[in-house]
Enzyme design. Sequence first.
Site, mmCIF file in Angstrom:
data_model
loop_
_atom_site.group_PDB
_atom_site.id
_atom_site.type_symbol
_atom_site.label_atom_id
_atom_site.label_comp_id
_atom_site.label_asym_id
_atom_site.label_seq_id
_atom_site.Cartn_x
_atom_site.Cartn_y
_atom_site.Cartn_z
ATOM 1 N N ARG A 104 0.830 -1.211 0.000
ATOM 2 C CA ARG A 104 0.000 0.000 0.000
ATOM 3 C C ARG A 104 0.867 1.264 0.000
ATOM 4 N NH1 ARG A 104 -2.769 0.371 4.849
ATOM 5 N NH2 ARG A 104 -1.246 -1.130 5.632
ATOM 6 N N ASN A 145 -6.291 -2.151 2.432
ATOM 7 C CA ASN A 145 -6.386 -3.599 2.454
ATOM 8 C C ASN A 145 -7.860 -4.004 2.463
ATOM 9 O OD1 ASN A 145 -3.641 -3.996 2.466
ATOM 10 N ND2 ASN A 145 -3.484 -4.207 4.689
#
Length: 591
Positions: free
Chosen positions: A501, A519
Amino acid sequence: MGHRADQEISTVGQAELIDGGEDLLMPAAAWEVGEKLLKGLLFKDVPLGDAGQAQAFIDAMTLSEASEIAELQESPGREAFERIRDAVKEAFVMFSAHDAPSRDDLGRMLETKLPQVNRYFVAPEPTAPHFQGEPANVFEDAPFIEPLPKDGTKGHLLEREALRYGMASTRYPNGAFVVTDLNSQKQLGFKWGRSPLASGVALSICSYKEATRRLLKRIDVPVPHGRVFSTADRDLAVQYADRIGYPVVCKPVAGLRGIGVVANIQNREELEDALTLYQQSQLGDDDFVIEEHVPGEDYRIVVIGDEVVASVVRSAASVTGDGMHTVADLIEYKNRARQENPHLSSRPITLSESLQYQLKLAGLTFSSIPEAGQTVLLANSANLSQGGDSFEIADEMHPSIKELAVKAVQAVPGLGFCGLDMLIEDHRKPVWEQRCTVIELNAHAAIGSAQYPMWGTPAPVAKKFFEATAAASEITLPEHQSKRLTLRFDIRGRVTGVGYRKWFGKRARRFGLTGYVKNASRKRVEAVVSGPADAVSALGYLATTGTTKAVITSVVMTPVEDPLMEQFQVMKTPTLRGLLRRVKRQVSQLF
């Protein structure tokens, strides 16, 4: 290295950017500040050889330039810059010293060290390349394509067209992707630049040069005389060249990107050298072709269906002298100009044995200083992957040449798209007034060279290619394409707990995009990305790479509404402790 108008020679300072056997991180900012230091020393009247004034100037510039750049505040970025700075000082202080390097010393350094150097700078720098007074083309999407793998650009351009038409796309890490028309639910599959427009049979025929040559000869399409030889038949190949007469061409029977190709071989001695070079190339164990060398300029003509949609004339890699800079200098700065072109940035002029061989034929070395206006050839074939230049000229091409090109492509069953290579004396004249010879058919998408020519008007090849592919599958496309995209990315694989990320967010911000990434589950990351179509689609391709620990299995991109966020956010994953606190709060509110 540096030159001053009143000085005959330059001097050299070296910065080793290796520590403990590993390369130092080299921020672009460190390089840029190093160049500013050298230019400043040369043009700010700092006395030659005055170490004190040179050091004072460097220190002042370091404070005003380098110390304000975040990447240079901490090691290893700071260490990289300091080594460059010290090299600049060393070169400048030695510039007029009694023991300064001579031209021979400079030459020996270039000949022995240059193949190990990735980049260097000189001041003043050579003039940017021009053709007939025109500078090289500049492309707005270059910053977004530059990070992509070299062989992936073709596929990315096709996927970008599909996304701009409102389609969804599922991309896989092996270069394959499938686009879906959300109205009809019809799908189109691609692999790199391969598409349904070219069948497997067509690909096989085109990849074997001898089969292509015989097929075209059968329908009276002009091709060069030639024969195939095995590596064990070297003596027979030389005898065949003697019989058909020089000059000849030596090339692999099945190859790509000009690897192993040596053209315009003038005699038996040069052929022996060319065969040795071929055997040392990565295709050196394969069969090879000896064929007559046909005079003319090298053209890549793009045919879709029964239409010529682009034509690029290619010239062999070269540099133009200015009477002050070495061949090495000119190559370095020619490569910098190529870095501004999405198709040529990954195809620099390389300091290979074949390049040195070409210089040797002209009686030159890396340290030679060509006269102003002198053209120095660096390759003997006009191949862009070997550093060649490109010029788009389809609008000037005579209709009879276009008809010949279409005839050649239609001779191969199932070949709906082709990049056809021809040698033509003058593309403005009809075929009956000159010799036009077809030398190769390429079924792999020849998109980049025409879409991104160094000079001339770019042709929208990817757009026309994709539209033809959609039409062949009876998919109706919208009348207009979107300049901006908002896509939801569904990224699957090993993508949690590996810094994915953070990596994704850094690249999204670098591209100036908005949205978020988070997520979604243990093996799934979700992102919504909004911005210019060029940037969003490029990020979709990059999403299949990720960090070194990440393993991506697929990336699905689907059009969604713009969340209208002001910046790109990396959303935190709730921890177990945080979830327990939230449950406790909710339970307490119930009682």
